[in-house]
Write a protein that holds these residues in place. Structure first.
Motif, mmCIF file in Angstrom:
data_model
loop_
_atom_site.group_PDB
_atom_site.id
_atom_site.type_symbol
_atom_site.label_atom_id
_atom_site.label_comp_id
_atom_site.label_asym_id
_atom_site.label_seq_id
_atom_site.Cartn_x
_atom_site.Cartn_y
_atom_site.Cartn_z
ATOM 1 N N MET A 1 0.845 -1.194 0.000
ATOM 2 C CA MET A 1 0.000 0.000 0.000
ATOM 3 C C MET A 1 0.886 1.252 0.000
ATOM 4 O O MET A 1 1.819 1.361 0.786
ATOM 5 N N THR A 2 0.571 2.184 -0.857
ATOM 6 C CA THR A 2 1.338 3.422 -0.963
ATOM 7 C C THR A 2 0.962 4.379 0.169
ATOM 8 O O THR A 2 -0.217 4.577 0.472
ATOM 9 N N LYS A 3 1.984 4.973 0.802
ATOM 10 C CA LYS A 3 1.793 5.969 1.863
ATOM 11 C C LYS A 3 2.665 7.174 1.535
ATOM 12 O O LYS A 3 3.873 7.022 1.333
ATOM 13 N N VAL A 4 2.062 8.352 1.483
ATOM 14 C CA VAL A 4 2.790 9.559 1.094
ATOM 15 C C VAL A 4 2.391 10.729 1.983
ATOM 16 O O VAL A 4 1.214 10.866 2.331
ATOM 17 N N ILE A 5 3.370 11.558 2.363
ATOM 18 C CA ILE A 5 3.098 12.796 3.086
ATOM 19 C C ILE A 5 3.842 13.934 2.395
ATOM 20 O O ILE A 5 5.053 13.844 2.173
ATOM 21 N N TYR A 6 3.111 14.988 2.061
ATOM 22 C CA TYR A 6 3.708 16.207 1.538
ATOM 23 C C TYR A 6 3.424 17.320 2.555
ATOM 24 O O TYR A 6 2.305 17.835 2.605
ATOM 25 N N PRO A 7 4.410 17.682 3.389
ATOM 26 C CA PRO A 7 4.159 18.684 4.430
ATOM 27 C C PRO A 7 3.795 20.045 3.831
ATOM 28 O O PRO A 7 4.228 20.390 2.724
ATOM 29 N N VAL A 8 2.992 20.792 4.570
ATOM 30 C CA VAL A 8 2.714 22.177 4.191
ATOM 31 C C VAL A 8 3.982 22.982 4.445
ATOM 32 O O VAL A 8 4.538 22.968 5.542
ATOM 33 N N ILE A 9 4.501 23.651 3.425
ATOM 34 C CA ILE A 9 5.763 24.378 3.539
ATOM 35 C C ILE A 9 5.496 25.795 4.049
ATOM 36 O O ILE A 9 4.734 26.547 3.440
ATOM 37 N N GLY A 10 6.121 26.130 5.168
ATOM 38 C CA GLY A 10 5.960 27.451 5.759
ATOM 39 C C GLY A 10 7.275 27.950 6.309
ATOM 40 O O GLY A 10 8.229 28.184 5.577
ATOM 41 N N ARG A 11 7.337 28.059 7.626
ATOM 42 C CA ARG A 11 8.512 28.639 8.262
ATOM 43 C C ARG A 11 9.762 27.789 8.108
ATOM 44 O O ARG A 11 10.878 28.284 8.302
ATOM 45 N N GLN A 12 9.604 26.501 7.753
ATOM 46 C CA GLN A 12 10.773 25.632 7.659
ATOM 47 C C GLN A 12 11.714 25.986 6.512
ATOM 48 O O GLN A 12 12.830 25.458 6.428
ATOM 49 N N THR A 13 11.305 26.885 5.634
ATOM 50 C CA THR A 13 12.176 27.243 4.508
ATOM 51 C C THR A 13 13.453 27.939 4.973
ATOM 52 O O THR A 13 14.408 28.055 4.205
ATOM 53 N N SER A 14 13.481 28.415 6.214
ATOM 54 C CA SER A 14 14.688 29.060 6.743
ATOM 55 C C SER A 14 15.681 28.037 7.296
ATOM 56 O O SER A 14 16.792 28.409 7.667
ATOM 57 N N LEU A 15 15.290 26.762 7.345
ATOM 58 C CA LEU A 15 16.157 25.721 7.904
ATOM 59 C C LEU A 15 17.142 25.211 6.851
ATOM 60 O O LEU A 15 16.879 25.288 5.649
ATOM 61 N N PRO A 16 18.289 24.689 7.294
ATOM 62 C CA PRO A 16 19.287 24.182 6.333
ATOM 63 C C PRO A 16 18.723 23.100 5.416
ATOM 64 O O PRO A 16 19.050 23.040 4.238
ATOM 65 N N PHE A 17 17.899 22.208 5.981
ATOM 66 C CA PHE A 17 17.206 21.191 5.204
ATOM 67 C C PHE A 17 15.740 21.201 5.616
ATOM 68 O O PHE A 17 15.424 21.346 6.793
ATOM 69 N N TYR A 18 14.844 21.068 4.656
ATOM 70 C CA TYR A 18 13.445 20.892 5.025
ATOM 71 C C TYR A 18 12.792 19.891 4.075
ATOM 72 O O TYR A 18 13.059 19.854 2.878
ATOM 73 N N LEU A 19 11.967 19.061 4.668
ATOM 74 C CA LEU A 19 11.310 17.969 3.941
ATOM 75 C C LEU A 19 10.201 18.517 3.063
ATOM 76 O O LEU A 19 9.363 19.297 3.506
ATOM 77 N N THR A 20 10.183 18.093 1.797
ATOM 78 C CA THR A 20 9.086 18.465 0.906
ATOM 79 C C THR A 20 8.190 17.281 0.580
ATOM 80 O O THR A 20 7.097 17.458 0.047
#
Length: 272
Positions: A1-20
């Motif tokens: 079964m396929t499981k996928v999460i696409y986080p809502v991108i907000g304040r994390q864009t200032s971090l060195p790495f952020y999950l998309t």
């Protein structure tokens, strides 16, 4: 079964790495991206078989294989033998490209077989953290970096998956207990009865450092601890870690740390 999460991108864009995005594709489907992705991608196969095409070259994907794709690299992949199950993450960061290049991911990378135990454990932790709608950015940022390091070890340094070989292990144990002494490459090679040339080649392949470079870093590591946790004179600390000449100790310290021993001590707020 396929499981996928696409986080809502907000304040994390200032971090060195952020999950998309993060997902388990079971089954994976046919993907064609003529312009590549905007994000960086790390993917490993957990079951079945697939094909990856990059730069006109085809790479077979089987259980335990892994690849890294930088942004904007055209590619295509598809299942080739029944179900193909993949574990993938995509991520960004303002300085992610340069940091990844410094870690060895300066271009497309493919490994036909890696030890997925550590990456798989971290993958599960990232998946759980990504499900937090409020704090997923901060939680996943640190985990993504840890995941990159785990994949780096698995993909770029496969010989270190189950610790280094006996030649390097003996040398490391010897250095760690006697780093303050005058240690030569000849002495270290003699521990395993191999030639100096062979020893140096194996040691660098397994540690990414020359023997004398490792000794210097081991000495400076101990010097940093002494600078912060004792009030010993800097010259005495140099002698304790193997440098009789205070000036030479300062030169080596500054070369590795970017500051002098005195500046290092002051910058950490000890005032000693």
């Amino acid at each position: 079964m396929t499981k996928v999460i696409y986080p809502v991108i907000g304040r994390q864009t200032s971090l060195p790495f952020y999950l998309t995005g993060i997902g388990i594709s079971d089954p994976e489907y046919h993907v064609t991206r003529d312009k590549g992705l905007v994000s960086h991608q790390l993917l490993f196969t957990s079951g079945g078989e697939g094909r990856l095409i990059v730069g006109g070259e085809e790479f077979v994907q089987t259980k335990g294989s892994a690849f890294y794709l930088p942004p904007s690299v055209p590619h295509e992949y598809y299942p080739s033998n029944g179900n193909w199950i993949t574990n993938w993450i995509v991520f960004r960061g303002e300085f992610a490209g340069q940091m990844l290049a410094n870690l060895g991911f300066d271009s497309f990378r493919f490994s036909p077989e890696i030890n997925t135990q550590k990456p798989a454990q971290l993958f599960e932790r990232i998946f759980v953290a990504a499900a937090d709608p409020v704090n997923c950015g901060e939680k996943t940022s640190a985990l993504v970096y840890e995941y990159i390091l785990a994949m780096r070890t698995a993909m770029l340094f496969p010989d270190s998956r189950n610790n280094v070989g006996s030649i390097t292990r003996q040398a490391l144990l010897y250095i760690d207990s006697r780093y303050m002494e005058d240690i030569t490459a000849e002495t270290l090679a003699g521990l395993s009865g191999v030639s100096v040339q062979h020893f140096c080649r194996v040691f660098k392949a397994e540690t990414s450092m020359r023997p004398l470079e490792y000794i210097a870093k081991r000495r400076i590591s101990q010097a940093k601890s002494l600078l912060l946790n004792t009030d010993s004179d800097i010259g005495d600390i140099g002698k304790q870690v193997g440098y009789e000449d205070r000036n030479y100790f300062s030169i080596v310290f500054k070369k590795l740390e970017g500051v002098s021993p005195r500046e290092y001590r002051r910058s950490r707020g000890t005032g000693l």
